[in-house]
Motif scaffolding. Structure first.
Motif, mmCIF file in Angstrom:
data_model
loop_
_atom_site.group_PDB
_atom_site.id
_atom_site.type_symbol
_atom_site.label_atom_id
_atom_site.label_comp_id
_atom_site.label_asym_id
_atom_site.label_seq_id
_atom_site.Cartn_x
_atom_site.Cartn_y
_atom_site.Cartn_z
ATOM 1 N N VAL A 55 63.858 17.155 118.106
ATOM 2 C CA VAL A 55 64.485 18.482 118.252
ATOM 3 C C VAL A 55 63.482 19.311 119.051
ATOM 4 C CG1 VAL A 55 65.363 20.495 117.013
ATOM 5 C CG2 VAL A 55 65.506 18.225 115.954
ATOM 6 N N TYR A 56 63.896 19.761 120.225
ATOM 7 C CA TYR A 56 62.956 20.486 121.088
ATOM 8 C C TYR A 56 63.134 21.990 120.911
ATOM 9 C CZ TYR A 56 63.125 15.877 123.249
ATOM 10 O OH TYR A 56 63.111 14.525 123.447
ATOM 11 N N ARG A 57 62.013 22.660 120.794
ATOM 12 C CA ARG A 57 62.018 24.125 120.614
ATOM 13 C C ARG A 57 62.823 24.809 121.715
ATOM 14 N NH1 ARG A 57 56.428 27.305 119.270
ATOM 15 N NH2 ARG A 57 57.244 29.381 119.027
ATOM 16 N N GLU A 58 62.587 24.356 122.941
ATOM 17 C CA GLU A 58 63.250 24.983 124.090
ATOM 18 C C GLU A 58 64.761 24.787 124.018
ATOM 19 O OE1 GLU A 58 60.820 24.705 127.867
ATOM 20 O OE2 GLU A 58 62.778 23.926 128.474
ATOM 21 N N ALA A 59 65.184 23.605 123.548
ATOM 22 C CA ALA A 59 66.620 23.302 123.527
ATOM 23 C C ALA A 59 67.351 24.085 122.432
ATOM 24 C CB ALA A 59 66.829 21.801 123.321
ATOM 25 N N VAL A 60 66.699 24.254 121.268
ATOM 26 C CA VAL A 60 67.411 24.938 120.166
ATOM 27 C C VAL A 60 67.304 26.458 120.263
ATOM 28 C CG1 VAL A 60 67.241 23.021 118.532
ATOM 29 C CG2 VAL A 60 65.458 24.766 118.539
ATOM 30 N N GLY A 61 66.346 26.931 121.038
ATOM 31 C CA GLY A 61 66.178 28.381 121.160
ATOM 32 C C GLY A 61 65.258 28.911 120.065
ATOM 33 N N GLU A 62 64.650 30.054 120.341
ATOM 34 C CA GLU A 62 63.600 30.593 119.466
ATOM 35 C C GLU A 62 64.105 30.941 118.065
ATOM 36 O OE1 GLU A 62 60.852 29.945 120.642
ATOM 37 O OE2 GLU A 62 59.531 30.999 119.248
ATOM 38 N N GLU A 63 65.335 31.456 117.997
ATOM 39 C CA GLU A 63 65.850 31.898 116.696
ATOM 40 C C GLU A 63 65.997 30.703 115.743
ATOM 41 O OE1 GLU A 63 69.790 34.152 115.166
ATOM 42 O OE2 GLU A 63 68.996 34.762 117.118
ATOM 43 N N GLU A 64 66.647 29.641 116.240
ATOM 44 C CA GLU A 64 66.858 28.443 115.425
ATOM 45 C C GLU A 64 65.514 27.762 115.121
ATOM 46 O OE1 GLU A 64 68.967 27.139 113.645
ATOM 47 O OE2 GLU A 64 68.596 24.974 113.581
ATOM 48 N N TRP A 65 64.620 27.755 116.107
ATOM 49 C CA TRP A 65 63.310 27.127 115.898
ATOM 50 C C TRP A 65 62.558 27.826 114.754
ATOM 51 C CZ3 TRP A 65 61.261 22.660 117.058
ATOM 52 C CH2 TRP A 65 59.888 22.482 116.925
ATOM 53 N N LEU A 66 62.569 29.161 114.771
ATOM 54 C CA LEU A 66 61.864 29.896 113.707
ATOM 55 C C LEU A 66 62.523 29.652 112.354
ATOM 56 C CD1 LEU A 66 60.991 33.249 115.496
ATOM 57 C CD2 LEU A 66 59.403 31.499 114.695
ATOM 58 N N ARG A 67 63.836 29.512 112.352
ATOM 59 C CA ARG A 67 64.545 29.220 111.101
ATOM 60 C C ARG A 67 64.064 27.854 110.566
ATOM 61 N NH1 ARG A 67 67.796 26.434 108.930
ATOM 62 N NH2 ARG A 67 68.336 25.208 110.766
ATOM 63 N N MET A 68 63.947 26.886 111.480
ATOM 64 C CA MET A 68 63.460 25.558 111.084
ATOM 65 C C MET A 68 62.024 25.630 110.575
ATOM 66 S SD MET A 68 64.862 23.313 114.325
ATOM 67 C CE MET A 68 63.589 22.087 114.130
ATOM 68 N N VAL A 69 61.190 26.337 111.317
ATOM 69 C CA VAL A 69 59.761 26.407 110.986
ATOM 70 C C VAL A 69 59.544 27.016 109.605
ATOM 71 C CG1 VAL A 69 57.648 27.676 111.587
ATOM 72 C CG2 VAL A 69 58.911 26.459 113.365
ATOM 73 N N TYR A 70 60.356 28.031 109.277
ATOM 74 C CA TYR A 70 60.141 28.740 108.010
ATOM 75 C C TYR A 70 61.026 28.246 106.878
ATOM 76 C CZ TYR A 70 56.536 31.369 110.139
ATOM 77 O OH TYR A 70 55.339 31.684 110.737
ATOM 78 N N ASP A 71 61.691 27.122 107.109
ATOM 79 C CA ASP A 71 62.337 26.397 106.036
ATOM 80 C C ASP A 71 61.200 25.718 105.267
ATOM 81 O OD1 ASP A 71 64.721 25.851 104.989
ATOM 82 O OD2 ASP A 71 65.247 24.192 106.322
ATOM 83 N N ASP A 72 61.311 25.683 103.943
ATOM 84 C CA ASP A 72 60.257 25.010 103.181
ATOM 85 C C ASP A 72 60.527 23.514 103.186
ATOM 86 O OD1 ASP A 72 58.180 24.358 101.508
ATOM 87 O OD2 ASP A 72 59.329 24.729 99.680
ATOM 88 N N ARG A 73 60.287 22.877 104.305
ATOM 89 C CA ARG A 73 60.517 21.443 104.377
ATOM 90 C C ARG A 73 59.475 20.779 105.268
ATOM 91 N NH1 ARG A 73 65.618 19.539 107.819
ATOM 92 N NH2 ARG A 73 64.217 17.805 108.240
#
Ligand SMILES: C[S@@+](CC[C@H](N)C(=O)[O-])C[C@H]1O[C@@H](n2cnc3c(N)ncnc32)[C@H](O)[C@@H]1O
Length: 380
Positions: A55-73
Motif C-alpha cells: 500500500v503506497y502512501r502516495e497512492a492512498v493519499g495523505e488522509e487515508e495514510w494517516l488513518r492507517m498510521v494511527y490505527d493501533d495495528r
C-alpha cells in the motif's frame, strides 16, 4: 475524520491506554509526542488472504495514510527481505520486519518498568518507532538499538534523524548484544527469542532487567521480565497478556524451511487429550516447551507435529470415543507434548503467570509453580 497528526496521536494514546493499559503516564505522553508517520516511510504491506500487497502512501493519499498510521495495528514493512516501498506488486513469503502495533510496543516498554534514567539496549530497531519512544522518555544518549537487516537499519536511521532523535544505532545480530555499550541497566527486545542469548545475561548489570518475548517454532509466545542476579543468572515470571499478538522471531531463531510432507501411518496410540486443547494459548505454550524442535500444523480440529531436522512426525485423527495419534521418526513428539500437558492439567490448568524462567550461561529452564520437580529446558 481529523487529519491533524497531533489529534490523531492523542486519540491513539487514549485508545492504547483504555484498551490495553493502564500504562505508565510517561509512555502515554511519548505516544502523544512521537510522530508514527515519520517511521512508516512511504509504503506498508497489507495481507490479502493469499499474498502481501504493498500500500503506497502516495497512492492512498495523505488522509487515508494517516488513518492507517494511527490505527493501533502492526504494519508489515518487509516480507522475505523485500521492503514494501521496493516492490511493484503483491509478494508471497513471511514478514521479516514490521512497525509493531503501538499497544504492543507500549505494553513491552511499560513491562520493562523503566524510571526514566536507565541506559537501555533495544534489540530489533525495525522502523525505529519504539526506539523513538525510548529516546523521548530516556534521552537518546541512553538508548542503543540493534537491527539485523541492513536495509531496515538504514531506513530506521533516516526516520530517527528526521524525527530529531540520535540514539546509538548498530547494524548486526542483536543476539550478540552490543558489548561496546555494556553494562546496560535494561535490555528490551522487540523480536522474540527461543532462549535467552548469553550475551544479554553478560551485558546487563546486576539488578538490571531483560524484557523479552519467549517464542518458538510452534509460534506460541509469552512475554517476561527477567532480573539479572549478581551471579550472572536471570529469573522472572511470565506476564499475563490480554491478547495473542506477538513479535516475530529473531532471524537466527527462525524456523527451518519446511518441505512439503505427507502423513506417515507410523505407530498408533490412543490419546484422551483433544488436539483442540492446543488452541488454548497456555496449552500451546506448554506443547512448545515440551517439543521445542517441532512445528505445529493445524488441520481443522486435528494437528500435525513436525520436526524437520529428524523427520519425526505425530498427527491426530478422531475415532468414535477419542483420538488416534500416529507417530513416526526418532522423536515421539506427541508423547512429549502429552506428558507436559498432563502436568499442566494436573496443576489445574494455571495461566501463563504460573510459569517462570531461570537462566544462566549454561542452562535455561522453565518451571511451573507447584510442579517444581518438572521443568522444561529451553533449546539452544
Ligand atoms: C517487530 S520488528 C520491530 C519493531 C520495531 N521495534 C518498531 O517499533 O517498529 C522486529 C525487528 O527485529 C529485527 N530482528 C530480527 N532478528 C534480529 C536480531 N537477531 N538482531 C537484531 N534485530 C533483529 C527484524 O529485522 C525486525 O526489523
Amino acid at each position: 475524520m481529523t487529519t491533524d497528526p497531533a489529534t490523531l496521536r492523542r486519540t491513539l494514546s487514549e485508545r492504547v491506554n483504555a484498551g490495553h493499559g493502564p500504562f505508565d503516564a510517561a509512555w502515554q505522553e511519548a505516544v502523544r509526542s512521537v510522530p508514527r508517520e515519520a517511521f512508516l516511510g512511504t509504503a506498508a504491506f497489507r495481507h490479502t488472504g493469499t499474498a502481501w500487497e504493498p500500500v503506497y502512501r502516495e497512492a492512498v493519499g495523505e488522509e487515508e495514510w494517516l488513518r492507517m498510521v494511527y490505527d493501533d495495528r502492526t504494519w508489515v514493512t518487509q516480507v522475505g527481505g523485500r521492503g514494501a516501498a521496493d516492490v511493484a506488486g503483491p509478494v508471497a513469503g513471511a514478514p521479516t520486519s514490521s512497525a509493531t502495533s503501538p499497544s504492543l510496543v507500549v505494553r513491552t516498554l511499560h513491562t520493562a518498568r523503566l524510571h526514566g534514567d536507565e541506559r537501555v539496549l533495544e534489540i530489533g530497531t525495525g522502523t525505529g518507532y519504539s526506539t523513538a519512544l525510548l529516546c523521548h522518555r530516556l534521552g537518546a544518549d541512553n538508548v542503543t538499538s540493534v537491527e539485523y537487516d541492513r536495509s531496515v537499519a538504514g531506513r530506521a536511521a533516516e526516520h530517527l534523524k528526521a524525527a530529531g532523535y540520535a540514539p546509538v544505532l548498530v547494524t548486526g545480530d542483536g543476539l550478540n548484544g552490543h558489548r561496546a555499550g555494556a553494562d546496560y541497566d535494561a535490555l528490551v527486545a522487540t523480536c522474540a527469542v527461543r532462549h535467552i542469548p548469553v550475551s544479554w545475561l553478560l551485558q546487563v548489570r546486576d539488578g538490571g532487567s531483560i524484557t523479552m518475548t519467549l517464542s518458538g517454532w510452534m509460534l506460541a509466545a509469552a512475554s517476561i521480565r527477567l532480573t539479572v542476579e549478581e551471579d550472572g543468572s536471570a529469573r522472572g515470571r511470565f506476564l499475563a497478556c490480554g491478547d495473542a499478538v506477538s513479535y516475530m522471531l529473531a532471524r537466527p531463531h527462525e524456523r527451518p524451511p519446511r518441505p512439503s510432507f505427507y502423513r506417515h501411518p507410523g505407530v498408533e496410540r490412543d490419546t484422551h487429550f483433544p488436539p483442540a486443547l492446543l488452541q488454548d494459548p497456555v496449552a500451546h505454550f506448554v506443547a512448545q516447551l515440551a517439543a521445542p524442535s517441532a512445528e505445529l500444523v493445524r488441520l481443522d480440529d486435528d494437528i500435525v507435529l513436525l520436526d524437520v531436522a529428524t523427520g519425526s512426525q505425530a498427527w491426530t485423527e478422531p475415532h468414535s470415543t477419542g483420538w488416534t495419534v500416529h507417530q513416526s521418526g526418532p522423536l515421539r513428539l506427541w508423547d512429549q507434548v502429552a506428558e507436559a500437558l498432563a502436568v499442566w492439567l494436573d496443576a489445574g490448568r494455571p495461566g501463563i503467570t504460573a510459569f517462570s524462567v531461570t537462566a544462566d550461561p549454561d542452562d535455561q529452564v522453565v518451571s511451573l509453580r507447584g510442579k517444581e520437580s518438572v521443568s522444561w529446558r529451553l533449546p539452544n
